[in-house]
Design an enzyme around this catalytic site. Structure first.
Site, PDB file in Angstrom:
ATOM      1  N   GLU A 142       4.735  -6.569  -2.510  1.00  0.00           N
ATOM      2  CA  GLU A 142       4.804  -6.377  -3.966  1.00  0.00           C
ATOM      3  C   GLU A 142       4.829  -7.697  -4.727  1.00  0.00           C
ATOM      4  O   GLU A 142       5.766  -7.981  -5.488  1.00  0.00           O
ATOM      5  CB  GLU A 142       6.014  -5.492  -4.318  1.00  0.00           C
ATOM      6  CG  GLU A 142       5.884  -4.091  -3.736  1.00  0.00           C
ATOM      7  CD  GLU A 142       7.013  -3.129  -4.125  1.00  0.00           C
ATOM      8  OE1 GLU A 142       7.978  -3.581  -4.744  1.00  0.00           O
ATOM      9  OE2 GLU A 142       6.898  -1.931  -3.811  1.00  0.00           O
ATOM     10  N   GLU A 298       2.976   2.417   0.353  1.00  0.00           N
ATOM     11  CA  GLU A 298       4.318   3.019   0.313  1.00  0.00           C
ATOM     12  C   GLU A 298       4.244   4.271  -0.542  1.00  0.00           C
ATOM     13  O   GLU A 298       3.754   4.234  -1.668  1.00  0.00           O
ATOM     14  CB  GLU A 298       5.347   2.082  -0.343  1.00  0.00           C
ATOM     15  CG  GLU A 298       5.739   0.897   0.479  1.00  0.00           C
ATOM     16  CD  GLU A 298       6.907   0.113  -0.167  1.00  0.00           C
ATOM     17  OE1 GLU A 298       7.631   0.688  -0.998  1.00  0.00           O
ATOM     18  OE2 GLU A 298       7.052  -1.072   0.167  1.00  0.00           O
TER      19      GLU A 298
END
Lengths: 538, 538, 538
Positions: A142, A298
């Site tokens: 991220e 995810e």
């Protein structure tokens, strides 16, 4: 679609690996995503590497029939690195150093951070690059999540270099930023501050051109760092695909995806949402970047509508789908009580374990599509316009929310994909192209939109189209396509002439060549958007 | 009334000046207000002055029939000054330095700031003081706007000097502030901190007497600085009037107007409001300070009721009215999209251009009244009582809002002016004087109010009248006028004896001499105020 | 019950003492509580003590028939100490030093603070320990009120020592905290930070095990400091009782009462509330700690229901009741306008003066009970579980509010006392024991609860019972009493198996031995609690 799950072998006793792998495999999952934050375990002391556990956990996964997506662990520099080189830590907007103890405590402008993180990446690549069980790589985690901007010394120095390269001379910068305003004139690049907070008794803010330059620089810092990691991997991985996991714009769209994924092979993303139109939007947004199938890196196992959401994403081009995660963390910042994962803390199947297993038994084909279908409608997403609206104090707009919750929601139909477009070249033979909130002028896009409408395309833009230039400065001349494409011939921007909002929010409607174009209000409601889109598609 | 507009010649190419001037003049505007933030353009390097552009822009204005109000550019110290003398920058309540990049980044206690800013002021005065086109001067811009309080080193030192002068000995200060409370006793003036935040786990605050002393010091710092600028101008300007632009109390009433304008010639103000009663209040408040006509230095051109608001202010004594502003800024913190100014970004007349031109053609007389009429009702405004309520944690009241939105709104009638009173001497032969929230005791005011009522005046005060002394400490004795004027003879303050709010909020009503006095509740509603005022005016 | 009042002789001219004392005595009050914040008056300069005023004010009190509770003045270190040893000042979570000027500006980990404060305590003990008019001692004031946590250097050092003592090796700490998560692994104790804020662009937080260790350390620092003061007093005070004034959990329950009062003689507390069930709760909570009568050290004189609240507390075991306070403060942070005290600022009796006098004349018996009655219902309060919920970001619960406003409110009946229990030993032969939100596992409590139910007790616990260990880490095994006592035999925690909340919030009901146990939802409503409690009491 291939199904995977995040697993953290370093969190478990080695004897638990085969137990967990077996349960994962039995749910119909064939890949695990590992090593994401494992730097301190892989390199417990400066230059001392411990591969043994990772070797073995990969071997055992392979033995259980699982393939591995290996992550570079660079989002979490270990304590010894931070202690040795404190400039690894970034500084926040208020001037406080982001301390050790969480994650993303790293400055992309710190030479030490870059050097040390490239070393571990290279070592991993050397060791696992050609490992048969390792089928793909994820960079970091991220990018731009917790730390989007860095107000530290390393960043300041790098920013000055960026400005010098971008503007050439400080006089040119002064001219383009309008520093004549409030006597802001700079004499040298090294006098220019990062746009940290100026808290007087009334909160002040910095010049919006400085803010925009810093937004571009910050995105670029991440993009360049990601590319550097990819380049470090390439020589060792024999063409295996590289991705990273980007995240929802609601958490910040400060990294320009079209640049971030430009040097990678697959778009990867993390979604945490329970709104179907939002999930669908990101599916379309992921596919659009490289106009290829994408991976969901995810996705919360605990979703109450997990299967229908998996289908929604598969229909939009998702080719691998990784659940997050196999087991709850008992400790640490993301510690949790139990059931949203595949297994509970006590190691039992969670409620959704059965849901996943049933699905994989009945439906999952394990086939990865290699191409993506184009959709009839294009929706143009412009990161820099989003930043301009984020920076603005008097005209602040949550651009991403508007795109998702107003425009895309107006378009949304479970079965209808939309092409999210990021560059002028992405505009193909769509029936309709929508360009909302594209505040910053882009000559290539102006050109492409003209051609597109002339040759029969339908175009809807909001009336703020191209009001500013790339320095975040308002234009003082109306762009040419206002007259030609939209039929707007006044020497004023639209809302400067027409102060009363027209019914339906439609300011102009104009035929141009074979096509047609509409100017609509920024504050057009979902219902008004739906009516206009329906009309434009006729 | 004379009409003017703010213009920024330094923002434009010189060849645009005559074009813009012509458009301004054609709207019936006869004065321009210039150079407000132009320090870095006038003195691009330490001691190097560039007057050429200002000379020429004034000449061209004169050639177009425009007169000039020249502003001192001191609100924006240039980067070279900040770099050379960092103590120019003030420090905020949290201890962070107010950085370069916005405006008002200057410490009034910094010798360097004062010296350098006086030099540019003096240079401007020498050059333009007797220029025939320059008809008036504005000091700085919105003193105390962004920076009201300075918690830096220079300020601390100046504050210690102020305390020593005010209290003589630290023992006297200890006694008057009651530092015996919580063992706060100081041994030397230089131990006394500025009342910065004390953020423990529970937010704490400093002694209210320290806060009050700092509030007075902060107002005085600005007042003294403004006077110094005025004194620097006087020798060169041949009696031309000097003003400054104060602003709405909603943005902070931390500078005592009666002291600020004491050394100046005209009251000047900026209003940004769309509430008629608020606009009217400030008209009355401006006229009251010097009991003379006043100037509106900034008024948003984009107002939807511009003409009626101009009339409202003209009726209350406004003699010059400056629109803000001729053109939108394309860049900088106040950048804007276009139509609220006289001209749009593309240089076209905005919607209100025509409104202004029509008005000047039909109505504007261009006559400046030289005297102001007294009104039948007086409303007493006390800055220090306002500060006391601002400082208070347990009894915090937004004094200015109460004055404007409760008391003045109760009084407001478009055609009825009210005298806003600031000193005991301002109380004349009014029919009614209202003294709300005058928390701090003032012996001269007590005396004047007694005489006023005795000789036939009507007086309404709230029951918090004179509860504290000038050190922000509660009195332990009831002032004499409680008994004489208000007929309150208990050895307790009003609300300490009467715990149940009386109907209508009126605690006492008393004849005294030829007049009459009422004590009313602080929380009196608009309707209750209206009823009581009507009764008091009978 | 004995009645007292807070008085500040150092705030008054000595000639006022007898006047005030007489008025106090005439109200039926027999004790005064003095010297709480008087350090700077008692020791105006380092090592120079001024006892004269305190001697005399005690003598005069005695002469008026008043007894004295003497407070140690350590909550307010004087300016000379702070100036000499700046490490006396604590640092807040944001890294800012808590400055001089308010109170509790002291670090319990500063050797200088401890040494200097013990010196003044010892000096007071020597001088007044055996004084016949001095009948009891209060330590400091509201330990942990404004300053609960200290993020300064002295605290950091002490925390490292605490960790070393608690964990032995850093490897053990790493293992128990799960620092493998996000590469948080430490190499030495001295690398471990205090859990200060990590403000990245997204607010991050520290490892919950680090937070919990710091919470325990912070409570212990206060407990140890209080004990040290008590030990300093003991040799001189001839068995006179020592207490301190704890405060409402609403203001933070960061100090473990069962440890704080362990070394003292009486539980003392300050209550500021107008909710009868809350007042009653604290009465029960005070009695429970030492299972003896307790003292109310501060209670607002201005309460509208003062007498009924005094009775409520008397019925729950209050043996001394101190009003706060005799007179308003004219200055300082707690300055006030007048009537909630016994006397007003002008020295007149306030409205409640008469209320108190009437009560003491008619009802007050001045008899101190020496034993407390046990109640039929026990409510278990666990400070560390409260801290765990306070620390939690994703599952944050205001534990104290829940205990008071949900559970205790469900139990509340003016005439029914409840035993608040703090340790397994406090569980006696209650009919019903309620254990809400006891998140942290405690083996001794598990054992005691089993015995209690087996031998006939009724037990209600919420389903989060014992989910974590003392390191604030989730258990991965279900504790034994789940099966035995509650009849829950799954290898999962309750809510991990049952995702639909059962009607009434009751998950399980089980007979065990002679008794019965229920698992209920955390979000059980007041009505549901009432229904279940009624059933459990059948």
């Amino acid at each position: 679609m291939i199904l995977g799950v995040a697993y953290y072998p370093e969190h478990e006793q080695p004897e638990h690996w085969p137990i967990d792998y077996k349960k994962i495999k039995e749910a119909g999952i064939t890949q695990i995503r590992i090593a994401e934050f494992a730097w301190a375990v892989l390199e417990p002391r400066d230059g001392e590497f411990d591969w043994e556990w990772l070797d073995r956990s990969i071997e055992e996964a392979a033995a259980c029939g699982l393939e591995v997506v290996l992550c570079t662990p660079t989002a979490c520099p270990p304590i010894w690195l931070v202690e040795k080189h404190p400039d690894v830590l970034p500084v926040n907007r208020s001037g406080a150093t982001v301390r050790f103890g969480a994650r993303q405590h790293r400055s992309y402008s710190s030479k030490h951070y870059v050097d040390y993180s490239m070393r571990i990446v290279t070592k991993m690549a050397e060791r696992y690059g050609s490992h048969p069980a390792v089928v793909a790589w994820q960079l970091d985690n991220e990018f731009g999540g917790e730390t989007k901007f860095d107000f530290g010394e390393c960043s300041l120095e790098a920013f000055h270099a960026y400005l010098a390269e971008t503007y050439g001379t400080v006089e040119e910068l002064n001219r383009r930023w309008g520093t004549v305003f409030w006597s802001q004139r700079y004499e040298r690049f090294d006098q220019i501050p990062l746009p940290a907070k100026i808290d007087a008794d009334v909160t002040m803010w910095q010049n919006p051109s400085l803010e925009m330059a810093f937004a571009k620089f910050s995105s670029l810092s991440i993009v360049n760092y990601a590319r550097k990691q990819a380049e470090a991997l390439r020589p060792f991985i024999d063409g295996r695909p590289i991705t990273t996991n980007a995240f929802m714009f609601r958490w910040g769209d400060s990294v320009d995806w079209s640049k971030l994924f430009d040097g990678l092979d697959v778009v990867g993303m993390d979604i945490y949402s329970d709104k179907p139109h939002e999930i669908a939007f990101y599916g379309d947004a992921c596919r659009g970047v490289l106009q290829r199938p994408f991976w969901m890196m995810e996705y919360g196992t605990g979703s109450r509508n997990l299967i229908s959401e998996m289908e929604l994403l598969k229909d939009r081009g998702c080719s691998r789908f990784f659940l997050f995660k196999a087991k709850p963390f008992p400790w640490g910042q993301e510690q949790g009580g139990g059931h949203p994962e595949l297994l509970t803390l006590t190691g039992e199947p969670s409620a959704n374990y059965g849901v996943v297993r049933d699905y994989t038994e009945r439906h999952l084909d394990y086939i990865e599509p290699t191409e993506a279908q184009a959709a009839p409608i294009g929706l143009y997403y412009h990161f820099e316009s989003s930043w301009s609206y984020r920076i603005s104090v008097s005209d602040h707009i949550a651009y991403a929310d508007y795109m998702v919750d107003t425009v895309y929601r107006s378009l949304y139909d479970e079965t209808r994909s939309v092409d999210v477009l990021y560059t002028p070249e992405h505009i193909g033979d769509h029936k309709l192209v929508i360009v909302p909130l594209h505040l910053l002028h882009d000559a290539a896009l102006e050109q492409r939109l003209s051609e597109y409408v002339q040759s029969g395309g339908r175009l809807i833009a909001t009336t703020d189209l191209f009001r500013k230039n790339g320095d975040n400065v308002f234009l003082t001349q109306v762009p040419e396509l206002y007259g030609s494409v939209f039929g707007w011939n006044a020497n004023n921007f639209v809302t400067d002439s027409i102060r009363v909002r027209p019914s339906g929010g439609v300011y102009t409607e104009n035929r141009y060549g074979e096509g047609k174009a509409w100017f609509v209000a920024r504050d057009t409601s979902v219902e008004e958007w739906q009516a206009l889109i329906a009309k434009a598609l006729l």
